[in-house]
Design an enzyme around this catalytic site. Structure first.
Site, PDB file in Angstrom:
ATOM      1  N   HIS A  72       0.982  -1.026   0.022  1.00  0.00           N
ATOM      2  CA  HIS A  72      -0.308  -0.454   0.084  1.00  0.00           C
ATOM      3  C   HIS A  72       0.573   1.548   0.301  1.00  0.00           C
ATOM      4  CE1 HIS A  72      -4.546  -0.880   1.457  1.00  0.00           C
ATOM      5  NE2 HIS A  72      -3.607  -2.443   0.311  1.00  0.00           N
ATOM      6  N   PRO A 293      -2.961   0.338  18.893  1.00  0.00           N
ATOM      7  CA  PRO A 293      -3.593   0.185  18.209  1.00  0.00           C
ATOM      8  C   PRO A 293      -3.206   0.827  17.272  1.00  0.00           C
ATOM      9  CG  PRO A 293      -5.106  -0.414  18.573  1.00  0.00           C
ATOM     10  CD  PRO A 293      -4.759   0.324  19.878  1.00  0.00           C
ATOM     11  N   LYS A 297       2.068  -0.367  15.391  1.00  0.00           N
ATOM     12  CA  LYS A 297       3.318   0.103  15.531  1.00  0.00           C
ATOM     13  C   LYS A 297       4.060  -1.308  15.830  1.00  0.00           C
ATOM     14  CE  LYS A 297       4.958   3.363  13.346  1.00  0.00           C
ATOM     15  NZ  LYS A 297       4.801   2.970  12.607  1.00  0.00           N
ATOM     16  N   TYR A 383       4.556   6.514  10.288  1.00  0.00           N
ATOM     17  CA  TYR A 383       3.544   5.310   9.764  1.00  0.00           C
ATOM     18  C   TYR A 383       4.340   4.100   8.742  1.00  0.00           C
ATOM     19  CZ  TYR A 383      -0.864   3.018   8.467  1.00  0.00           C
ATOM     20  OH  TYR A 383      -1.270   2.143   8.355  1.00  0.00           O
TER      21      TYR A 383
HETATM   22  P1  FAD Z   1       2.820 -11.490  21.133  1.00  0.00           P
HETATM   23  O1  FAD Z   1       2.351 -12.218  20.325  1.00  0.00           O
HETATM   24  O2  FAD Z   1       2.349 -12.101  22.682  1.00  0.00           O
HETATM   25  O3  FAD Z   1       3.985 -13.059  21.841  1.00  0.00           O
HETATM   26  C1  FAD Z   1       4.607 -13.929  23.398  1.00  0.00           C
HETATM   27  C2  FAD Z   1       4.085 -15.150  23.280  1.00  0.00           C
HETATM   28  O4  FAD Z   1       5.069 -15.320  24.606  1.00  0.00           O
HETATM   29  C3  FAD Z   1       2.934 -15.739  23.007  1.00  0.00           C
HETATM   30  O5  FAD Z   1       2.780 -16.446  22.056  1.00  0.00           O
HETATM   31  C4  FAD Z   1       2.093 -16.408  24.641  1.00  0.00           C
HETATM   32  O6  FAD Z   1       1.350 -17.333  24.137  1.00  0.00           O
HETATM   33  C5  FAD Z   1       3.847 -16.159  24.702  1.00  0.00           C
HETATM   34  N1  FAD Z   1       3.962 -16.398  26.288  1.00  0.00           N
HETATM   35  C6  FAD Z   1       3.144 -15.586  26.800  1.00  0.00           C
HETATM   36  N2  FAD Z   1       3.664 -16.071  28.469  1.00  0.00           N
HETATM   37  C7  FAD Z   1       4.602 -17.789  28.867  1.00  0.00           C
HETATM   38  C8  FAD Z   1       5.259 -17.950  29.259  1.00  0.00           C
HETATM   39  N3  FAD Z   1       4.946 -18.178  30.784  1.00  0.00           N
HETATM   40  N4  FAD Z   1       5.757 -19.117  28.555  1.00  0.00           N
HETATM   41  C9  FAD Z   1       6.111 -19.312  27.435  1.00  0.00           C
HETATM   42  N5  FAD Z   1       5.510 -18.788  26.096  1.00  0.00           N
HETATM   43  C10 FAD Z   1       4.390 -17.721  27.662  1.00  0.00           C
HETATM   44  N6  FAD Z   1      -0.622  -4.431  17.039  1.00  0.00           N
HETATM   45  C11 FAD Z   1      -0.891  -3.367  16.095  1.00  0.00           C
HETATM   46  O7  FAD Z   1      -0.172  -3.073  15.261  1.00  0.00           O
HETATM   47  N7  FAD Z   1      -2.160  -3.854  15.311  1.00  0.00           N
HETATM   48  C12 FAD Z   1      -3.395  -4.107  16.068  1.00  0.00           C
HETATM   49  O8  FAD Z   1      -4.359  -4.568  14.794  1.00  0.00           O
HETATM   50  C13 FAD Z   1      -3.442  -4.978  16.940  1.00  0.00           C
HETATM   51  N8  FAD Z   1      -4.109  -5.687  17.311  1.00  0.00           N
HETATM   52  C14 FAD Z   1      -3.574  -6.327  18.808  1.00  0.00           C
HETATM   53  C15 FAD Z   1      -5.291  -7.178  18.544  1.00  0.00           C
HETATM   54  C16 FAD Z   1      -4.634  -7.786  20.731  1.00  0.00           C
HETATM   55  C17 FAD Z   1      -6.243  -8.426  20.937  1.00  0.00           C
HETATM   56  C18 FAD Z   1      -3.446  -7.749  20.785  1.00  0.00           C
HETATM   57  C19 FAD Z   1      -3.024  -8.677  22.027  1.00  0.00           C
HETATM   58  C20 FAD Z   1      -2.054  -7.334  20.092  1.00  0.00           C
HETATM   59  C21 FAD Z   1      -2.573  -6.715  18.931  1.00  0.00           C
HETATM   60  N9  FAD Z   1      -1.463  -5.433  18.943  1.00  0.00           N
HETATM   61  C22 FAD Z   1      -1.571  -4.859  17.240  1.00  0.00           C
HETATM   62  C23 FAD Z   1      -0.130  -5.700  18.847  1.00  0.00           C
HETATM   63  C24 FAD Z   1       0.538  -6.536  18.541  1.00  0.00           C
HETATM   64  O9  FAD Z   1      -0.004  -8.230  18.525  1.00  0.00           O
HETATM   65  C25 FAD Z   1       1.775  -7.180  19.656  1.00  0.00           C
HETATM   66  O10 FAD Z   1       2.769  -5.978  19.546  1.00  0.00           O
HETATM   67  C26 FAD Z   1       2.990  -8.544  18.947  1.00  0.00           C
HETATM   68  O11 FAD Z   1       2.273  -9.590  19.453  1.00  0.00           O
HETATM   69  C27 FAD Z   1       3.912  -8.595  19.833  1.00  0.00           C
HETATM   70  O12 FAD Z   1       4.527  -9.822  19.821  1.00  0.00           O
HETATM   71  P2  FAD Z   1       5.486 -10.535  20.650  1.00  0.00           P
HETATM   72  O13 FAD Z   1       6.196 -11.109  19.764  1.00  0.00           O
HETATM   73  O14 FAD Z   1       5.996  -9.531  21.406  1.00  0.00           O
HETATM   74  O15 FAD Z   1       4.632 -10.687  21.377  1.00  0.00           O
HETATM   75  C1  DHB Z   2      -4.707  -2.596  11.496  1.00  0.00           C
HETATM   76  C2  DHB Z   2      -4.646  -2.260  13.080  1.00  0.00           C
HETATM   77  C3  DHB Z   2      -4.358  -1.375  13.002  1.00  0.00           C
HETATM   78  O1  DHB Z   2      -3.797  -1.105  14.157  1.00  0.00           O
HETATM   79  C4  DHB Z   2      -4.310  -0.032  12.163  1.00  0.00           C
HETATM   80  O2  DHB Z   2      -3.251   1.188  12.757  1.00  0.00           O
HETATM   81  C5  DHB Z   2      -4.262  -0.296  10.832  1.00  0.00           C
HETATM   82  C6  DHB Z   2      -4.492  -1.617  10.166  1.00  0.00           C
HETATM   83  C7  DHB Z   2      -4.829  -4.269  10.735  1.00  0.00           C
HETATM   84  O3  DHB Z   2      -5.468  -4.751  11.941  1.00  0.00           O
HETATM   85  O4  DHB Z   2      -5.702  -4.309   9.465  1.00  0.00           O
END
Ligand code: FAD
Ligand code: DHB
Length: 390
Positions: A72, A293, A297, A383
């Site tokens: 995009h 969100p 980021k 962004y």
């Molecule tokens: P996570 O994806 O949380 O991964 C951590 C992993 O560790 C998980 O698999 C978990 O099961 C595991 N874990 C936890 N505790 C333990 C333990 N004690 N032992 C072993 N494993 C463990 N960001 C955006 O930019 N846009 C969005 O639209 C957006 N929507 C989101 C919606 C939701 C519901 C959530 C919760 C987050 C969203 N985010 C979004 C944020 C984004 O998804 C996260 O920033 C991203 O997942 C970070 O990745 P991570 O690997 O650091 O953490």
């Molecule tokens: C999406 C999520 C976001 O937080 C955003 O700023 C843009 C797109 C998405 O889930 O597609």
């Protein structure tokens, strides 16, 4: 069991770190407390910044992304009567990609289970130990209920916001936590309907923010701002589509509707924990910080953290130099705070909360971004993502 880097959590941060280390000849083992199905089915972020895409390609994870990801070249900012396109390549020479976090995670898991380092699902009682020594370990119970110890040189805490790693760092370092909760949440839906727009729409409306995103040419992802106390049961599909159509209305444009396949309410908060390291325990991703969100980021910050961390760990373990490991926390936090500011700013500009003075300031700021190239460029640079300075 013994490895060089014990990684807790198989989210995007942990899986990508393991992959980056493997490419550079460093061994790791990933421990995840959920099942593979659960981890792959979590619907979360959808936008990948330029550096995230570049990083995934560099470690051999670009094939399906290049086939199925949607490149995009901008977003629309909307307020009543105006829908303005910000053209990213023109403003800053970079793009973003739509490719769901669940797809990134599926690709990384498939590669890891194919010929990558060990990845153990459904472990429990995960506990990092002796992280203030040069020989830390991780105690855990495996999926068969057998107590195990993984000995390693370094522990990576990539276990998300509710993981076990951050409290250890905070307690041992007398660390600082900063938090902001917001008086609104996002209600998100996934729907089997072709997107009604070519690029994402971020819309300000007196009733609250609305956003139109997508996952593929036949799947739309849409969000509306709701009160954090709202219950998802009170939002029928019709009520959600009506709110979306009202908040994104524009003469001559129509929102197409279709079957809703997923819906949930996401709380919004900013959270930063410092430092991101204690001894041989390093934090990355949501384990150390959360952004609201708006601006997409979260996932991209996790990728930026592990890019820095992988480089620091290769330096520490292969070249026996501690400089990059020592610099990791400060370097990662500088970028974290920049993105924390951007996410807070986008959130503050686009969500209404009943204060008429604030609403006028928001509209003034939106007009500024839509009419000033300098203001638009700042948004576009943030962004599409700052390059990761190694
Ligand atoms: P996570 O994806 O949380 O991964 C951590 C992993 O560790 C998980 O698999 C978990 O099961 C595991 N874990 C936890 N505790 C333990 C333990 N004690 N032992 C072993 N494993 C463990 N960001 C955006 O930019 N846009 C969005 O639209 C957006 N929507 C989101 C919606 C939701 C519901 C959530 C919760 C987050 C969203 N985010 C979004 C944020 C984004 O998804 C996260 O920033 C991203 O997942 C970070 O990745 P991570 O690997 O650091 O953490
Ligand atoms: C999406 C999520 C976001 O937080 C955003 O700023 C843009 C797109 C998405 O889930 O597609």
């Amino acid at each position: 069991m013994r490895t060089q880097v014990g990684i807790i959590g198989a989210g995007p941060a942990g899986l990508l770190l393991s992959r980056m280390l493997a490419v550079q000849g460093i061994e790791s083992v990933v421990l995840e407390n959920r099942s593979r199905d659960y981890v792959e089915a979590r619907i979360r972020a959808g936008i990948l910044e330029q550096h995230t895409v570049d990083t995934l390609r560099e470690v051999g994870m670009g094939a399906r992304l290049d086939r199925e990801g949607l490149e995009h070249d901008g977003i629309y900012l909307q307020y009543p009567g105006t829908r303005h396109k910000l053209d990213f390549p023109e403003l800053c020479g970079r793009n973003v990609w739509i490719y769901g976090q669940s797809e990134v995670v599926k690709d990384l898991i498939a590669a890891q289970l194919d010929d990558g380092p060990p990845l153990l699902f459904e472990v429990s009682d995960v506990q990092p130990r002796d992280v203030d020594t040069d020989s830390p370990s991780i105690a855990f119970t495996d999926a068969d209920g057998v107590a195990q110890v993984l000995e390693c040189d370094v522990v990576a805490g990539t276990d998300g916001f509710h993981g076990v790693s951050r409290p250890i760092v905070t307690a041992a370092t007398d660390g600082q936590l900063w938090e902001r909760t917001y008086p609104f949440a996002w209600l998100g839906i996934l729907a089997d309907v072709a997107p009604s727009t070519d690029d994402l729409i971020y819309a300000w409306h007196p009733d609250g923010f609305a956003m139109h995103s997508m996952r593929s040419p036949s799947v739309s992802r849409l969000y509306i701002q709701v009160d954090p106390t709202e219950k998802i049961e009170d939002w029928s599909d019709d009520r959600i589509w009506e709110a979306l159509a009202t908040r994104m209305a524009l003469p001559g444009w129509e929102l197409q509707t279709g079957p809703v396949t997923e819906k949930s309410i996401l709380p919004m908060r900013s959270f930063v924990s410092s430092p991101m390291r204690h001894g041989r325990l390093f934090l990355a991703g949501d384990a150390a910080h959360i952004v609201p969100p708006t601006g997409a980021k979260g996932l991209n910050l996790a990728v930026a953290d592990v890019t820095l961390l992988a480089r620091a760990l290769v330096r520490l373990l292969a070249e026996k130099e501690t400089d990059l490991a020592d610099a990791y926390s400060d370097k990662a936090l500088a970028r974290v705070w920049r993105c924390t500011h951007f996410s807070w700013w986008m959130t503050s500009m686009l969500h209404t909360h009943g204060d008429d003075f604030d609403a006028q300031l928001q509209l003034s700021q939106l007009q500024r971004v839509c009419t000033s190239e300098a203001a638009a460029r700042e948004l576009a640079e943030m962004y599409t993502g700052l390059p990761v300075a190694l």
